[in-house]
Design an enzyme around this catalytic site. Structure first.
Site, PDB file in Angstrom:
ATOM      1  CG  HIS A  87     -41.317  -5.275  -5.016  1.00  0.00           C
ATOM      2  ND1 HIS A  87     -40.955  -6.210  -5.949  1.00  0.00           N
ATOM      3  CD2 HIS A  87     -40.201  -4.550  -4.753  1.00  0.00           C
ATOM      4  CE1 HIS A  87     -39.672  -6.063  -6.247  1.00  0.00           C
ATOM      5  NE2 HIS A  87     -39.199  -5.056  -5.531  1.00  0.00           N
ATOM      6  CG  HIS A 112     -46.586  -3.101   2.445  1.00  0.00           C
ATOM      7  ND1 HIS A 112     -45.722  -2.901   3.489  1.00  0.00           N
ATOM      8  CD2 HIS A 112     -46.744  -4.448   2.352  1.00  0.00           C
ATOM      9  CE1 HIS A 112     -45.360  -4.075   3.993  1.00  0.00           C
ATOM     10  NE2 HIS A 112     -45.975  -5.027   3.314  1.00  0.00           N
ATOM     11  CG  HIS A 114     -48.593  -8.394   0.626  1.00  0.00           C
ATOM     12  ND1 HIS A 114     -47.385  -8.577  -0.005  1.00  0.00           N
ATOM     13  CD2 HIS A 114     -48.317  -7.774   1.796  1.00  0.00           C
ATOM     14  CE1 HIS A 114     -46.405  -8.098   0.753  1.00  0.00           C
ATOM     15  NE2 HIS A 114     -46.946  -7.601   1.857  1.00  0.00           N
ATOM     16  CG  HIS A 139     -48.226  -6.823   5.868  1.00  0.00           C
ATOM     17  ND1 HIS A 139     -47.412  -7.547   5.025  1.00  0.00           N
ATOM     18  CD2 HIS A 139     -49.099  -7.712   6.409  1.00  0.00           C
ATOM     19  CE1 HIS A 139     -47.791  -8.825   5.057  1.00  0.00           C
ATOM     20  NE2 HIS A 139     -48.808  -8.952   5.880  1.00  0.00           N
ATOM     21  CB  THR A 221     -43.644 -11.289   3.594  1.00  0.00           C
ATOM     22  OG1 THR A 221     -44.087  -9.997   3.151  1.00  0.00           O
ATOM     23  CG2 THR A 221     -44.254 -11.601   4.948  1.00  0.00           C
ATOM     24  CB  THR A 222     -40.414  -8.349   0.372  1.00  0.00           C
ATOM     25  OG1 THR A 222     -40.123  -7.346   1.354  1.00  0.00           O
ATOM     26  CG2 THR A 222     -41.887  -8.314   0.035  1.00  0.00           C
TER      27      THR A 222
END
Ligand SMILES: *[C@@H]1O[C@H](CO)[C@@H](O)[C@H](O)[C@H]1NC(C)=O
Ligand SMILES: *[C@@H]1O[C@H](CO)[C@@H](O)[C@H](O)[C@H]1NC(C)=O
Length: 372
Positions: A87, A112, A114, A139, A221-222
């Site tokens: 992801h 991580h 995005h 993040h 957010t996941t």
């Protein structure tokens, strides 16, 4: 994979969000964003992340003090672990790194990214400000180490996590700090791949201004979208080069090395979620120490010039008006002066008449006195 019974929790090596069920989720497709809540009920909750920050509707909170990263720069010699979880690219953080400036001490867990897919109008960041996306978002995840024993427990509990959101935009210059991650992405192209990378100064990834930020209560957010996150979204954005962004967008696959079909890992950002009566607080007001862009400076200069011209016109008008009234007054005085001599004549005549009257009386009296 299919043999994993539903609802069995398994933790990926290192910290990972516990992935419930055998359902693997994606951003689009069969178990895309709009289907998350069918498999992960909290994703349908009322305090979800990310959100759009409408700056005019934020509430200034003077008690929001600058955040203090602790030990972010003392990375030591132990390498960091970078891995592709299908992801995103995750970097595990050492447990001595922590975050001050919140009501509890939070210990760092991982960070991580995005990103988007590089299209002309495509986004990439999860949070948006006044509807505007950035090209990517970093993040940095922490757990509440005062209240909870570890991140796995904390992420299911109230005030369990604190995540720093850093919006990333592109510019001309290469950001050398981000190369500490980007240079190693080619080693973890496929999902589940993992590599040790040299430790580096994590603070150098953050914006310089840690005092101005937005704060709200939200979620992961996941999936499983736990609503346990104290969010901090920095006002200042960090900049990387277009080449750096391109590597982020094109190097990784969401598919495993053994999967026959390679799937690029792109557009791994969630759409903004409704605020639902939540308030987003700002640690600053629009005026406080605002850095001005050249456009704003031009606007202000033009504004001041227009203001000066306007003021000059007004002052001129006032002076003219004053002069006009002064002139009017002088005219009136002059007219009065011309009238005054007539009045004085009348007075003099009256006096003369009075005098003659008195003289006559005196004469009468004297003649009467001299008669006896
Ligand atoms: C987290 O803490 C709980 C409770 O102490 C424990 O049962 C669990 O195994 C821990 N998890 C990890 C990943 O350390
Ligand atoms: C988050 O929620 C808690 C209550 O759970 C509240 O005390 C706090 O003020 C909220 N923070 C923000 C930034 O809304």
């Amino acid at each position: 994979m299919d043999s994993v019974a539903p609802f069995v929790l398994f933790l990926l090596p290192g910290l990972q969000w516990a992935a419930a069920e055998d359902t693997s989720w994606t951003y689009t497709g069969m178990v895309g964003q709009s289907e998350w809540s069918e498999h992960f009920p909290e994703c349908g909750g009322s305090s979800q992340s990310p959100v759009d920050v409408v700056t005019s509707q934020t509430k200034y909170d003077p008690d929001l003090s600058p955040l203090t990263p602790l030990g972010y720069s003392q990375h030591g010699n132990r390498p960091f672990t970078l891995y592709n979880n299908g992801h995103t690219a995750v970097i595990e953080l050492p447990d001595w790194m922590s975050l001050g400036g919140l009501p509890w001490l939070f210990s760092a867990v991982q960070m991580h990214l995005h990103w988007g897919s590089g299209g002309p109008s495509s986004g990439g960041s999860e949070h948006t400000i006044n509807g505007q996306s950035a090209e990517a978002e970093l993040h940095v995840v922490h757990f509440n180490s005062e209240l909870y024993p570890n991140a796995s427990v904390a992420m299911t509990q109230r005030n369990g996590l604190a995540v720093l959101g850093i919006l990333i935009v592109t510019g001309e210059e290469t950001n050398p700090s981000f190369n500490n991650i980007i240079n190693y992405l080619s080693r973890v192209r496929h999902a589940d791949q993992k590599v040790l990378i040299p430790a580096f100064d994590v603070q150098s990834l953050l914006p310089t201004d840690l005092g101005r930020y937005y704060r709200y209560n939200g979620s992961l957010t996941t999936p499983p979208c736990y609503q346990t996150v104290i969010w901090t979204l920095f006002h200042e954005r960090v900049q990387i080069s277009k080449a750096q962004l391109l590597k982020m967008e094109t190097l990784l696959y969401s598919s495993r090395a053994e999967d026959p079909d390679r799937m690029l890992l792109q557009d791994n950002y969630r759409a903004t979620q409704p605020l639902n009566h939540r308030v987003i607080f700002a640690s600053f007001t629009a005026e406080s120490g605002k850095e001005l862009s050249s456009g704003e400076v031009t606007a202000i200069v033009i504004g001041i010039m227009c203001g000066c011209v306007g003021l000059a016109v007004i002052v001129r008008f006032i002076i003219k008006t004053v002069r006009f009234f002064a002139y009017l007054r002088r005219e009136r005085v002059a007219v009065n002066r011309m009238k005054q001599p007539e009045k004085e004549n009348e007075k003099q005549q009256e006096m003369v008449l009075n005098c003659t009257g008195q003289a006559e009386k005196l004469e009468e009296r004297s003649s009467a006195q001299s008669e006896p």
